[in-house]
Every structure is written in structure tokens, then in C-alpha cells.
Design a protein around this motif. Structure first.
Motif, PDB file in Angstrom:
ATOM      1  N   ALA A 274      16.119  12.232  14.546  1.00  0.00           N
ATOM      2  CA  ALA A 274      15.072  12.328  13.528  1.00  0.00           C
ATOM      3  C   ALA A 274      15.643  12.226  12.120  1.00  0.00           C
ATOM      4  N   ASN A 275      16.949  12.399  11.977  1.00  0.00           N
ATOM      5  CA  ASN A 275      17.583  12.301  10.671  1.00  0.00           C
ATOM      6  C   ASN A 275      18.254  10.950  10.438  1.00  0.00           C
ATOM      7  N   THR A 276      18.111  10.028  11.355  1.00  0.00           N
ATOM      8  CA  THR A 276      18.614   8.679  11.124  1.00  0.00           C
ATOM      9  C   THR A 276      17.783   8.019  10.032  1.00  0.00           C
ATOM     10  N   VAL A 277      18.453   7.441   9.059  1.00  0.00           N
ATOM     11  CA  VAL A 277      17.739   6.797   7.953  1.00  0.00           C
ATOM     12  C   VAL A 277      17.043   5.534   8.466  1.00  0.00           C
ATOM     13  N   ARG A 278      15.798   5.347   8.047  1.00  0.00           N
ATOM     14  CA  ARG A 278      15.043   4.146   8.414  1.00  0.00           C
ATOM     15  C   ARG A 278      14.471   3.449   7.189  1.00  0.00           C
ATOM     16  N   GLY A 279      14.902   3.871   5.990  1.00  0.00           N
ATOM     17  CA  GLY A 279      14.426   3.192   4.795  1.00  0.00           C
ATOM     18  C   GLY A 279      14.909   3.862   3.529  1.00  0.00           C
ATOM     19  N   TYR A 280      14.741   3.161   2.411  1.00  0.00           N
ATOM     20  CA  TYR A 280      15.108   3.673   1.092  1.00  0.00           C
ATOM     21  C   TYR A 280      14.011   3.344   0.096  1.00  0.00           C
ATOM     22  N   THR A 281      13.756   4.294  -0.787  1.00  0.00           N
ATOM     23  CA  THR A 281      12.803   4.070  -1.868  1.00  0.00           C
ATOM     24  C   THR A 281      13.517   3.442  -3.060  1.00  0.00           C
ATOM     25  N   ALA A 282      12.747   3.046  -4.063  1.00  0.00           N
ATOM     26  CA  ALA A 282      13.319   2.348  -5.215  1.00  0.00           C
ATOM     27  C   ALA A 282      14.333   3.194  -5.963  1.00  0.00           C
ATOM     28  N   ASP A 283      14.175   4.532  -5.932  1.00  0.00           N
ATOM     29  CA  ASP A 283      15.126   5.401  -6.634  1.00  0.00           C
ATOM     30  C   ASP A 283      16.318   5.776  -5.769  1.00  0.00           C
ATOM     31  N   GLY A 284      16.475   5.117  -4.614  1.00  0.00           N
ATOM     32  CA  GLY A 284      17.639   5.349  -3.771  1.00  0.00           C
ATOM     33  C   GLY A 284      17.494   6.476  -2.785  1.00  0.00           C
ATOM     34  N   ARG A 285      16.314   7.056  -2.661  1.00  0.00           N
ATOM     35  CA  ARG A 285      16.138   8.176  -1.731  1.00  0.00           C
ATOM     36  C   ARG A 285      16.057   7.665  -0.297  1.00  0.00           C
ATOM     37  N   PRO A 286      16.906   8.195   0.603  1.00  0.00           N
ATOM     38  CA  PRO A 286      16.810   7.792   2.004  1.00  0.00           C
ATOM     39  C   PRO A 286      15.598   8.436   2.667  1.00  0.00           C
ATOM     40  N   VAL A 287      14.956   7.702   3.550  1.00  0.00           N
ATOM     41  CA  VAL A 287      13.775   8.180   4.262  1.00  0.00           C
ATOM     42  C   VAL A 287      14.109   8.250   5.747  1.00  0.00           C
ATOM     43  N   THR A 288      13.856   9.389   6.351  1.00  0.00           N
ATOM     44  CA  THR A 288      14.172   9.605   7.760  1.00  0.00           C
ATOM     45  C   THR A 288      12.886   9.904   8.530  1.00  0.00           C
ATOM     46  N   GLY A 289      13.035  10.291   9.792  1.00  0.00           N
ATOM     47  CA  GLY A 289      11.888  10.645  10.598  1.00  0.00           C
ATOM     48  C   GLY A 289      11.251   9.429  11.242  1.00  0.00           C
ATOM     49  N   TRP A 290      10.075   9.635  11.786  1.00  0.00           N
ATOM     50  CA  TRP A 290       9.375   8.610  12.549  1.00  0.00           C
ATOM     51  C   TRP A 290       8.690   7.626  11.613  1.00  0.00           C
ATOM     52  N   GLY A 291       8.921   6.341  11.837  1.00  0.00           N
ATOM     53  CA  GLY A 291       8.326   5.332  10.967  1.00  0.00           C
ATOM     54  C   GLY A 291       7.741   4.158  11.717  1.00  0.00           C
ATOM     55  N   ARG A 292       7.361   4.368  12.978  1.00  0.00           N
ATOM     56  CA  ARG A 292       6.760   3.305  13.789  1.00  0.00           C
ATOM     57  C   ARG A 292       7.636   2.047  13.738  1.00  0.00           C
ATOM     58  N   GLU A 293       7.123   0.938  13.183  1.00  0.00           N
ATOM     59  CA  GLU A 293       7.920  -0.293  13.185  1.00  0.00           C
ATOM     60  C   GLU A 293       9.279  -0.097  12.527  1.00  0.00           C
ATOM     61  N   GLY A 294       9.312   0.675  11.455  1.00  0.00           N
ATOM     62  CA  GLY A 294      10.578   0.924  10.778  1.00  0.00           C
ATOM     63  C   GLY A 294      11.578   1.646  11.650  1.00  0.00           C
ATOM     64  N   SER A 295      11.093   2.329  12.674  1.00  0.00           N
ATOM     65  CA  SER A 295      11.972   3.001  13.629  1.00  0.00           C
ATOM     66  C   SER A 295      12.297   2.110  14.818  1.00  0.00           C
TER      67      SER A 295
END
Length: 503
Positions: A274-295
């Protein structure tokens, strides 16, 4: 269209599923010369006029007179099995032709059935729907169809090759910012989203499905370049893919938020998926958790290194896909069989094939669409998943080769599909449990068939004659295999000598 593929099995459930999928998908095809509306949608049911359609089929909402890049890429293999090679090539060409410099080399999201741009998704050269993964998936689709057909048009056509080459070079280079990952804008679909997960609200500029599809596009471009004997460019693309995968596994996916910012995980054995990164926002923040297609696109496209981390992530997807944040639309679920077949999890993959089929008569969330089963992705993908998934058929028509690996779940004792288009001919393939395979080549040229069986086995029988197999491991799956040559019109059976051996 060529002949209709037919399935035989001891599973009445599978036969019913396959027959429904074939019948439903074939009803969604427009042959050459068909005249129909263009720009039809929920606001203009009759469209803005009529036009002569190119060879094509529905890929997207049924109430719109268009085929969509994302849907097409996912449906193309099923369409090939149905004999729609001409339609596949025509639709690919329409998307490639739209990836002009004026569009930033980004193909349009949807084409009318005559090849023009669909108005609801295209408001002008500076404002049209753009979802980054679709661009890379189209490149991979060129290769996948080339492997099935061996049609040199797919590698020699100047427009198709220019699209593939430009996508993995100039298109990517214009969208990177200090890393090898192509970026979206962080805005909505008309601004250029980084992910297929349109409704997440996360404003990602980099996404798991974006980097994963970019990786596969680089590999595809390398193989297509080799087919064109552009070996230096092929090596360049291979190196880009290798670097992207290394960066993903060592850096991109391995940081998490802390009170002090971000830091890499020190020990992958302690890593919660659940802590695997699946995306980043414009300010560089990593996003984790469930993201459907992104996962689920990350293991689907093979960018996660094989091993415990990948297996844990697959477990995580299996749990989340039936949880409170499960995909709300049936067409999103059509990817899940592909995810689990790709990693040898036949039971879970078959569960999702039947789950998708079970949703066919329920109403779609978009009322104009009608029933879920009317959404083309359901039927086309079930056809493809039966052949590439359950039968485990991997084509290499340009080299007159193929491999098979039975992926039958416990509920299916035997499965055969006849009249599978391959190269210039047709195949019939049967698996009797996971320990015996029979291949018949009806027409075509002499083939090299690599018959694979899960697990480690001491002896295989080729038409009853013993042979010592090779044992290999690919993407974490171990199998025993041997290669036999089959002339046109001939049948060969390969089986495990002792089926009681542990798979």
C-alpha cells in the motif's frame, strides 16, 4: 472477416462465455463501405451528418460514433482472433495520422468511424482529450498485432513507423523534467492527464500507468526497429526501457512521505504494498495507496521486477479490486484478467473473466450506454483472454514461431479453440488439463511450436516419443518446454510423461 473461432471445453460456463463474447463482438463491426453518422453522441444522437466508414469496429461507448484509443488498444487482440486484421490496421493508421506536430505528436483520443476526429472529444488542435498512457499503448499495439499477423505493413508503413519512433523519442523528450518519465499536466482530460484514472482528483503529473506503458512502448519500438533492421535505434530503445525499469524499481516507486519529507524504503521485505508509489503531483509529492489503473498497470506491463515485491503487489490488487473502492464500471474490470494471467495466477484471472461476464446484463453507469454487455470492451477482451490468457498462446508470426502455456484454472479440465488466425494461416489449439497440448495448423507455413508446461518435468512426449525438455523461468514462472516443427495440415501432441510430477 474470416471464419468464426469456436471453443470446446468440459466447462459449459466457459463455452457460454466465449460464444457470447464472439457473437456480441462480431455484431459491433463496420465493414468497408458502410455509411453511417459521424459525431453522434448523447447530445446529438443523429450526429452532424453521414460519411463512408473505414473498416472499423466499436471501441468505446455504443451511443457514440467513434472508436477510442484506450479501448482500441485493449480490444485489438480479441479483434484479431475474430478475423479483424484489416480493421485493426485501418484504425491504427487513423490514430497515427492524427499525431501531428500541431497536436504535439499526441494522437487524438477518439476517431469517428470514417477516421475523422470525434467532435465531443476534439474541440481544436489545442484542446482535445489527451490521456498519456494511450499514446504508449498504441505503439505496443502495433507490435502485438505484428506478432500475430506477420504483416510487414505494420513495420514498413511510413506513417505508422514515424508515429512509433517519434513517440519514444521526441514525444517523450518534450514531456520529461529531470527524469526519464514522460509527464502529464496535472490537469483534466482536455489538459493532458497523466493517468487513465480520470476521476481520481489527484492532479498527477506522473502516474503508474503512464510510466508502465512508456516502458512497454520502448520495448515495442526496439522490436519494431529490429524488424526494420534499424539496429542502432533498436539498441537505443532497449537501453531506454532498461533505464526506465531500473529507475522505477530503485527510485520512482520506492519513496514515501514522512514528517521530514520523503525517504527510500530501507528494506523491501518490510515494505507494505500500500506504500508503493503510484504517482507524483506537480509539487513532487509521491502518491501511494490504491489507484485502480495507476496501480494495476504496473504489474500488467511488467515494470515491477519479478519477485516477492511484485507478488505482494498482486495480492494487494486482488484485495483492493473487491473492496469498497473497487472499479465502479465493468469495462475497468476487463483489465484484471490480463493482470493475473501475466503472472501465472490463473484462478484469479478466471474469477475476473467470469465476474465480467456476470455483469453483462446489468445497467451501465452511463444510461445512454445501456447494459454493461453492450460496452464493446467486455466481449472483445474475453475473446482475447481466452486465447492469450487461458490457452497461453504467444505469437511470433514474423519468425513463424509460437509458444503455448496452459493456464487452465481448476474449474476447467480441457479447452480447445479452433480457427485462430495466425500469420497467413489458421490454428487450432487444445489443452487437456495443464499437462497435454495439441496443435493443428490448418493452413500457412511450417511453424516452430514451443510447447510449455508449468513446473519442472523430467520428460515430455512428442507424439508419444520421449524428449528431455528445457526448464526455464520467465517473469517468475517456471516451466518445462520443447520445440517441434509442424508442417501445414499436420497435428502434433506434446504432453508431460508423468502428469503426477509436481507442477
Amino acid at each position: 472477416m474470416t471464419g468464426t473461432p469456436q471453443a470446446s471445453s468440459d466447462s459449459t460456463r466457459l463455452v457460454a462465455l466465449f460464444d457470447w463474447a464472439v457473437r456480441t463482438a462480431r455484431a459491433l463491426v463496420y465493414p468497408t463501405g458502410w455509411n453511417g453518422p459521424v459525431n453522434a453522441d448523447e447530445h446529438r444522437p443523429l450526429g452532424t451528418g453521414t460519411a463512408r466508414y473505414i473498416p472499423s469496429y466499436h471501441a468505446g461507448y455504443r451511443h457514440r460514433s467513434a472508436f477510442y484509443a484506450r479501448d482500441f488498444a485493449h480490444q485489438a487482440v480479441g479483434a484479431h482472433v475474430l478475423g479483424l486484421a484489416t480493421e485493426n490496421t485501418a484504425m491504427l493508421r487513423a490514430f497515427a495520422a492524427s499525431a501531428t506536430p500541431r497536436h504535439g505528436h499526441h494522437p487524438v483520443w477518439a476517431c469517428n468511424f470514417d477516421g475523422s476526429f470525434h467532435a465531443i472529444d476534439y474541440h481544436g488542435p489545442d484542446r482535445f482529450v489527451r490521456e498519456l498512457p494511450s499514446v504508449f499503448e498504441l505503439v505496443d499495439t502495433v507490435l502485438r498485432l505484428y506478432r500475430w499477423t506477420g504483416d510487414r505493413t505494420l513495420v514498413d508503413d511510413p506513417a505508422l513507423w514515424a508515429f512509433c519512433r517519434t513517440t519514444v523519442t521526441e514525444f517523450v523528450d518534450r514531456r520529461t523534467a529531470g527524469s526519464p518519465v514522460a509527464r502529464g499536466t496535472g490537469g483534466g482530460i482536455f489538459d493532458g492527464t497523466a493517468s487513465y484514472h480520470e476521476l481520481s482528483g489527484e492532479r498527477l503529473v506522473e502516474a503508474g500507468d503512464g510510466i508502465a506503458t512508456q516502458y512497454r512502448a520502448c520495448l515495442a519500438a526496439a522490436e519494431l526497429a529490429s524488424a526494420r533492421e534499424e539496429h542502432l535505434f533498436a539498441a537505443r530503445c532497449t537501453e531506454r526501457a532498461r533505464e526506465l525499469k531500473r529507475y522505477f524499481n530503485d527510485v520512482w516507486s520506492r519513496v514515501r512521505p514522512t514528517t521530514a519529507g520523503v525517504r527510500p524504503w530501507p528494506d523491501e521485505q518490510d515494505e507494505d504494498p500500500a506504500n508503493t508509489v503510484r504517482g507524483y503531483t506537480a509539487d513532487g509529492r509521491p502518491v501511494t495507496g490504491w489507484g485502480r489503473e495507476g496501480s494495476w498497470f504496473m504489474p500488467l506491463k511488467g515494470i515491477i521486477d519479478a519477485g516477492p515485491r511484485n507478488e505482494r503487489y498482486l495480492d494487494y490488487i486482488a484485495e483492493q479490486a473487491v473492496g469498497p473502492d473497487a472499479p465502479p464500471n465493468a469495462e475497468a474490470c476487463t483489465y484484471l484478467p490480463d493482470v493475473f494471467f501475466a503472472h501465472g495466477r490463473a484462478e484469479t484471472a478466471w474469477h475476473w473473466m467470469t465476474a465480467v461476464h456476470d455483469l453483462r446484463d446489468r445497467p451501465h453507469p452511463v444510461p445512454e450506454q445501456g447494459r454493461n454487455g453492450d460496452y464493446p470492451e467486455l466481449s472483445f477482451t474475453l475473446v482475447g483472454q481466452t486465447v492469450e490468457g487461458l490457452l497461453g498462446l504467444r505469437p511470433d508470426a514474423p519468425s513463424h514461431c509460437l509458444s503455448t502455456l496452459p493456464r487452465l484454472p481448476n474449474a476447467i479440465g480441457r479447452l480447445g479453440v479452433q480457427d485462430i488466425p495466425f500469420g497467413t494461416g489458421m490454428l487450432t489449439l487444445h489443452h487437456n488439463s495443464r499437462s497435454s497440448s495439441t496443435l493443428t495448423q490448418s493452413t500457412g507455413t511450417e511453424l516452430n511450436w514451443e510447447a510449455r508446461f508449468p513446473g519442472t518435468h523430467s520428460t515430455l512426449l512428442v507424439n508419444g516419443r520421449p524428449r528431455t525438455p528445457e526448464t526455464r523461468t520467465r517473469d517468475g514462472t517456471t516451466y518445462s518446454c520443447t520445440t517441434v516443427r509442424i508442417a501445414p495440415g499436420r497435428t502434433c501432441t506434446v504432453q508431460v510423461a508423468d502428469p503426477t510430477e509436481e507442477p
